[in-house]
Enzyme design. Structure first.
Site, PDB file in Angstrom:
ATOM      1  N   ASP A 188     -67.397   0.049  92.525  1.00 49.39           N
ATOM      2  CA  ASP A 188     -68.523  -0.492  91.766  1.00 49.39           C
ATOM      3  C   ASP A 188     -69.258  -1.540  92.597  1.00 49.39           C
ATOM      4  O   ASP A 188     -68.671  -2.542  93.008  1.00 49.39           O
ATOM      5  CB  ASP A 188     -68.031  -1.103  90.449  1.00 49.39           C
ATOM      6  CG  ASP A 188     -69.181  -1.340  89.474  1.00 49.39           C
ATOM      7  OD1 ASP A 188     -70.234  -0.683  89.622  1.00 49.39           O
ATOM      8  OD2 ASP A 188     -69.029  -2.175  88.563  1.00 49.39           O
ATOM      9  N   TYR A 218     -72.864  -4.072  93.163  1.00 44.42           N
ATOM     10  CA  TYR A 218     -73.361  -5.286  92.498  1.00 44.42           C
ATOM     11  C   TYR A 218     -74.818  -5.437  92.919  1.00 44.42           C
ATOM     12  O   TYR A 218     -75.235  -6.492  93.381  1.00 44.42           O
ATOM     13  CB  TYR A 218     -72.504  -6.450  93.018  1.00 44.42           C
ATOM     14  CG  TYR A 218     -72.445  -7.706  92.200  1.00 44.42           C
ATOM     15  CD1 TYR A 218     -72.230  -7.689  90.827  1.00 44.42           C
ATOM     16  CD2 TYR A 218     -72.556  -8.959  92.821  1.00 44.42           C
ATOM     17  CE1 TYR A 218     -72.132  -8.861  90.106  1.00 44.42           C
ATOM     18  CE2 TYR A 218     -72.457 -10.139  92.112  1.00 44.42           C
ATOM     19  CZ  TYR A 218     -72.244 -10.084  90.745  1.00 44.42           C
ATOM     20  OH  TYR A 218     -72.127 -11.252  90.036  1.00 44.42           O
ATOM     21  N   HIS A 267     -78.933  -9.677  88.150  1.00 45.00           N
ATOM     22  CA  HIS A 267     -77.617  -9.767  87.493  1.00 45.00           C
ATOM     23  C   HIS A 267     -76.713 -10.736  88.259  1.00 45.00           C
ATOM     24  O   HIS A 267     -76.083 -11.615  87.657  1.00 45.00           O
ATOM     25  CB  HIS A 267     -76.975  -8.378  87.435  1.00 45.00           C
ATOM     26  CG  HIS A 267     -75.566  -8.375  86.928  1.00 45.00           C
ATOM     27  ND1 HIS A 267     -75.239  -8.662  85.621  1.00 45.00           N
ATOM     28  CD2 HIS A 267     -74.380  -8.130  87.557  1.00 45.00           C
ATOM     29  CE1 HIS A 267     -73.923  -8.586  85.456  1.00 45.00           C
ATOM     30  NE2 HIS A 267     -73.380  -8.271  86.615  1.00 45.00           N
ATOM     31  N   ARG A 280     -71.459 -20.988  88.699  1.00 45.71           N
ATOM     32  CA  ARG A 280     -71.799 -21.916  89.786  1.00 45.71           C
ATOM     33  C   ARG A 280     -73.265 -22.321  89.650  1.00 45.71           C
ATOM     34  O   ARG A 280     -74.129 -21.812  90.371  1.00 45.71           O
ATOM     35  CB  ARG A 280     -71.611 -21.245  91.159  1.00 45.71           C
ATOM     36  CG  ARG A 280     -70.189 -20.844  91.525  1.00 45.71           C
ATOM     37  CD  ARG A 280     -70.177 -20.119  92.871  1.00 45.71           C
ATOM     38  NE  ARG A 280     -71.082 -18.974  92.869  1.00 45.71           N
ATOM     39  CZ  ARG A 280     -70.753 -17.753  92.432  1.00 45.71           C
ATOM     40  NH1 ARG A 280     -69.551 -17.509  91.984  1.00 45.71           N
ATOM     41  NH2 ARG A 280     -71.653 -16.792  92.453  1.00 45.71           N
ATOM     42  N   GLU A 287     -71.771  -3.051  80.581  1.00 41.57           N
ATOM     43  CA  GLU A 287     -72.618  -3.216  81.762  1.00 41.57           C
ATOM     44  C   GLU A 287     -73.445  -1.949  81.944  1.00 41.57           C
ATOM     45  O   GLU A 287     -72.899  -0.844  81.996  1.00 41.57           O
ATOM     46  CB  GLU A 287     -71.781  -3.506  83.019  1.00 41.57           C
ATOM     47  CG  GLU A 287     -71.165  -4.902  82.993  1.00 41.57           C
ATOM     48  CD  GLU A 287     -70.650  -5.367  84.349  1.00 41.57           C
ATOM     49  OE1 GLU A 287     -70.342  -4.507  85.212  1.00 41.57           O
ATOM     50  OE2 GLU A 287     -70.550  -6.596  84.551  1.00 41.57           O
ATOM     51  N   GLU A 293     -75.268   0.520  83.995  1.00 33.22           N
ATOM     52  CA  GLU A 293     -75.258   0.934  85.399  1.00 33.22           C
ATOM     53  C   GLU A 293     -75.601   2.408  85.520  1.00 33.22           C
ATOM     54  O   GLU A 293     -75.534   3.162  84.550  1.00 33.22           O
ATOM     55  CB  GLU A 293     -73.859   0.724  86.014  1.00 33.22           C
ATOM     56  CG  GLU A 293     -73.302  -0.682  85.843  1.00 33.22           C
ATOM     57  CD  GLU A 293     -72.130  -0.969  86.763  1.00 33.22           C
ATOM     58  OE1 GLU A 293     -71.907  -0.206  87.731  1.00 33.22           O
ATOM     59  OE2 GLU A 293     -71.434  -1.982  86.516  1.00 33.22           O
ATOM     60  N   ASP A 301     -69.781   0.079  82.627  1.00 26.44           N
ATOM     61  CA  ASP A 301     -68.620  -0.609  83.196  1.00 26.44           C
ATOM     62  C   ASP A 301     -68.187  -1.699  82.215  1.00 26.44           C
ATOM     63  O   ASP A 301     -68.474  -2.882  82.395  1.00 26.44           O
ATOM     64  CB  ASP A 301     -69.011  -1.204  84.566  1.00 26.44           C
ATOM     65  CG  ASP A 301     -67.889  -1.996  85.196  1.00 26.44           C
ATOM     66  OD1 ASP A 301     -66.719  -1.710  84.915  1.00 26.44           O
ATOM     67  OD2 ASP A 301     -68.200  -2.920  85.978  1.00 26.44           O
ATOM     68  N   ARG A 330     -64.876 -10.319  79.675  1.00 30.74           N
ATOM     69  CA  ARG A 330     -65.308 -11.488  80.464  1.00 30.74           C
ATOM     70  C   ARG A 330     -64.271 -12.593  80.495  1.00 30.74           C
ATOM     71  O   ARG A 330     -64.188 -13.329  81.490  1.00 30.74           O
ATOM     72  CB  ARG A 330     -66.624 -12.039  79.894  1.00 30.74           C
ATOM     73  CG  ARG A 330     -67.761 -11.039  79.836  1.00 30.74           C
ATOM     74  CD  ARG A 330     -68.100 -10.511  81.208  1.00 30.74           C
ATOM     75  NE  ARG A 330     -69.238  -9.605  81.156  1.00 30.74           N
ATOM     76  CZ  ARG A 330     -69.632  -8.873  82.205  1.00 30.74           C
ATOM     77  NH1 ARG A 330     -68.970  -8.950  83.356  1.00 30.74           N
ATOM     78  NH2 ARG A 330     -70.670  -8.082  82.096  1.00 30.74           N
ATOM     79  N   GLN A 361     -61.649 -11.492  82.947  1.00 32.39           N
ATOM     80  CA  GLN A 361     -62.262 -11.489  84.276  1.00 32.39           C
ATOM     81  C   GLN A 361     -62.376 -12.914  84.841  1.00 32.39           C
ATOM     82  O   GLN A 361     -62.050 -13.166  86.005  1.00 32.39           O
ATOM     83  CB  GLN A 361     -63.652 -10.849  84.172  1.00 32.39           C
ATOM     84  CG  GLN A 361     -64.379 -10.659  85.486  1.00 32.39           C
ATOM     85  CD  GLN A 361     -65.789 -10.082  85.272  1.00 32.39           C
ATOM     86  OE1 GLN A 361     -66.185  -9.731  84.157  1.00 32.39           O
ATOM     87  NE2 GLN A 361     -66.551  -9.974  86.349  1.00 32.39           N
ATOM     88  N   LYS A 383     -61.722  -5.112  83.951  1.00 32.94           N
ATOM     89  CA  LYS A 383     -62.597  -3.951  84.121  1.00 32.94           C
ATOM     90  C   LYS A 383     -61.872  -2.610  84.029  1.00 32.94           C
ATOM     91  O   LYS A 383     -62.517  -1.598  83.759  1.00 32.94           O
ATOM     92  CB  LYS A 383     -63.235  -4.005  85.525  1.00 32.94           C
ATOM     93  CG  LYS A 383     -64.057  -5.247  85.814  1.00 32.94           C
ATOM     94  CD  LYS A 383     -65.485  -5.067  85.379  1.00 32.94           C
ATOM     95  CE  LYS A 383     -66.372  -6.150  85.973  1.00 32.94           C
ATOM     96  NZ  LYS A 383     -67.764  -5.971  85.563  1.00 32.94           N
ATOM     97  N   THR A 412     -64.123   2.995  81.598  1.00 35.04           N
ATOM     98  CA  THR A 412     -65.465   3.142  82.170  1.00 35.04           C
ATOM     99  C   THR A 412     -66.020   4.434  81.584  1.00 35.04           C
ATOM    100  O   THR A 412     -65.343   5.458  81.627  1.00 35.04           O
ATOM    101  CB  THR A 412     -65.409   3.265  83.707  1.00 35.04           C
ATOM    102  OG1 THR A 412     -64.689   2.151  84.245  1.00 35.04           O
ATOM    103  CG2 THR A 412     -66.801   3.306  84.311  1.00 35.04           C
ATOM    104  N   THR A 431     -74.405  -3.639  87.467  1.00 37.30           N
ATOM    105  CA  THR A 431     -75.266  -3.867  86.304  1.00 37.30           C
ATOM    106  C   THR A 431     -76.716  -4.019  86.739  1.00 37.30           C
ATOM    107  O   THR A 431     -77.020  -4.812  87.630  1.00 37.30           O
ATOM    108  CB  THR A 431     -74.814  -5.152  85.587  1.00 37.30           C
ATOM    109  OG1 THR A 431     -73.426  -5.047  85.337  1.00 37.30           O
ATOM    110  CG2 THR A 431     -75.564  -5.350  84.293  1.00 37.30           C
ATOM    111  N   GLU A 436     -75.304 -11.924  79.975  1.00 34.12           N
ATOM    112  CA  GLU A 436     -76.592 -12.494  80.352  1.00 34.12           C
ATOM    113  C   GLU A 436     -77.499 -12.706  79.140  1.00 34.12           C
ATOM    114  O   GLU A 436     -78.149 -13.742  79.008  1.00 34.12           O
ATOM    115  CB  GLU A 436     -77.295 -11.565  81.344  1.00 34.12           C
ATOM    116  CG  GLU A 436     -76.558 -11.418  82.665  1.00 34.12           C
ATOM    117  CD  GLU A 436     -76.956 -10.128  83.378  1.00 34.12           C
ATOM    118  OE1 GLU A 436     -77.985 -10.119  84.036  1.00 34.12           O
ATOM    119  OE2 GLU A 436     -76.223  -9.129  83.238  1.00 34.12           O
TER     120      GLU A 436
HETATM  121 MN    MN Z   1     -70.008  -3.432  87.037  1.00 34.35          MN
END
Ligand code: MN
Length: 441
Positions: free
Chosen positions: A142, A144, A149, A158, A213, A215, A247, A251, A254, A267, A271, A373, A387
């Site tokens: 997978d 990114y 995203h 962060r 997610e 995708e 996906d 959270r 994760q 994850k 899927t 995503t 998000e």
């Molecule tokens: Mn993903």
């Protein structure tokens, strides 16, 4: 990407439902999948979506239409390979075989085809079908590839440095798990896991921050031998086609586990992909230039080419719809919650494939790549609840009056995608639906 007679917008099918403007599957699409009649003990076999029907390729091969005059020998061999489930043999046959079969199918299903009567007996209504995974998937990676995203998610963890320094230089990815990939209709219990739940020490329990997610999935056709890179110019010859991919992400699991390695139990429990694989041939008319902001670094040479810049991206509209148990019980339609477009991706499919093999890693036929995503530049284009709700701080209010920070038990999540361009028929990807069941006791 060359256009040929199969893309001609004037072509119609003898199958009326393929000529309606709203169909995902006009004659210009012709995606491949694996199916059987729902509730039967029939063998899964290869099929092609056309209008509201499936052309059963196994039955069509038996009628002999691919041996008739005007069908190239390459198309005959390709049809035999595509009739067998899973589709790995057909995927391995390569772009020449895929295109030859596409051309033959376009002519056979076209208005005025001499084979109409023979093929009418090979149709199965999509409403009466169930689907299998289109390929045996050995490995799943997978990516990114949406900078929107990556930035939005990074900001939650962060705030002062949302995007890490490597992002603009290489297509970031993690290795996922193939055993829990399911086709549309997949249901799974809410995953258990370790997480920090407001106490100093972690606890074990059902995920409280379960997310989707949005995708696309990319199926690999011919692979590469170990130790041999796939150059950018050859990358798309290794891509059989695209599907939808959800996906699912826990959270809370994760956030606790991914320090410092990548996603694991957050994850790998499920899927969901759509049953139909839309080929790059079908997507050719919807290519757009791949661009990045002038202030961003140019990609390193192995990830850069005039072809990628001219037409490396694909204009694919993406949508997530949510239906709660209550909405389902009341007969209310699923409600759109995310809407984005694959053209916003920071990296192209070719760049992902090439980067994946830079170190000599071998891709194999049937391998699945997720694009990551696909969030767009606008807040409402966010491809995940994480998000949309700012990490669960700002709940969404649905038309039913219900609120969502993350997914609730019973929720059905449906992904859809389609391409449009003035003067061309709309082509679609069908649907990838999945449902969250209560956690196991
Ligand atoms: Mn993903």
């Amino acid at each position: 990407m060359m256009l040929d007679e199969t893309h001609d917008p004037r072509l119609g099918s003898w199958l009326e439902s393929a000529n309606t403007p709203a169909t995902d599957f006009p004659l210009q699409n012709l995606p491949f999948g694996v199916f059987r009649r729902a509730g039967s003990d029939e063998s899964f076999r290869g099929g092609v979506a056309i209008g509201d029907q499936i052309l059963d390729l196994s039955a069509a091969v038996r009628t002999g239409v691919f041996g008739a005059g005007g069908v190239a020998p390459a198309a005959f061999q390709a049809a035999e390979a595509a009739a067998v489930a899973p589709l790995n043999g057909f995927m391995a046959a390569g772009a020449h075989a895929w295109s030859a079969l596409r051309l033959a199918l376009s002519r056979l299903l076209r208005l005025g085809s001499a084979q109409e009567m023979a093929l009418r007996g090979c149709l199965v209504a999509q409403s009466q079908a169930e689907y299998g995974l289109p390929a045996h998937i050995g490995d799943y990676t997978d990516f990114y590839s949406s900078i929107y995203h990556a930035t939005a998610v990074g900001r939650l963890f962060r705030p002062d440095q949302p995007l890490l320094p490597n992002y603009r230089w290489l297509p970031v990815a993690y290795h996922g798990r193939s055993s829990s990939i399911g086709v549309s209709g997949q249901q799974f219990p809410r995953p258990y896991g370790q997480a920090l739940r407001g106490e100093p020490a972690p606890t074990v329990g059902p995920s409280q921050r379960l997310d989707y997610e949005l995708e696309l999935g990319v199926f690999i056709g011919p692979g590469n031998p170990p130790g041999h890179r796939i150059p950018l110019a050859a990358a798309e010859r290794h891509v059989f086609g695209l599907c939808l991919l959800n996906d699912w992400s826990a959270r809370d699991l994760q956030a606790w586990e991914a320090q410092p390695l990548g996603p694991f139990q957050g994850k790998n429990f499920a899927t969901t992909i759509s049953p139909w694989i839309v080929t790059l041939d079908a997507l050719a008319p919807y290519r757009v230039p791949w661009e990045r902001p002038a202030q961003d670094p140019a990609p390193l040479a192995y990830l850069d080419s005039a072809d990628v810049r001219a037409a490396g991206a694909i204009d694919i509209e993406l949508e997530v719809r949510l239906q709660s148990n209550l909405m389902h019980a009341r007969g209310e339609e699923p409600e759109p919650v995310s809407r984005s477009n694959f053209k916003h991706a920071y990296w192209t499919i070719a760049q992902m494939v090439t980067h994946h093999t830079l170190n000599g890693c071998n891709l194999r036929t049937g391998d699945l790549l997720g694009t990551g995503t696909q969030s767009g530049p606008q807040p409402e284009q966010a491809g995940s609840l994480l998000e949309l709700t700012h990490g669960g701080k700002q709940p969404l209010t649905l038309a039913s009056g219900e609120q969502r920070r993350f997914l609730e038990d019973g929720d059905r999540v449906s992904l859809r995608a389609w391409c449009t361009r003035p003067g061309l028929p709309r082509i679609g990807f069908g649907e990838a639906i999945g449902r969250v069941l209560p956690a196991e006791a």
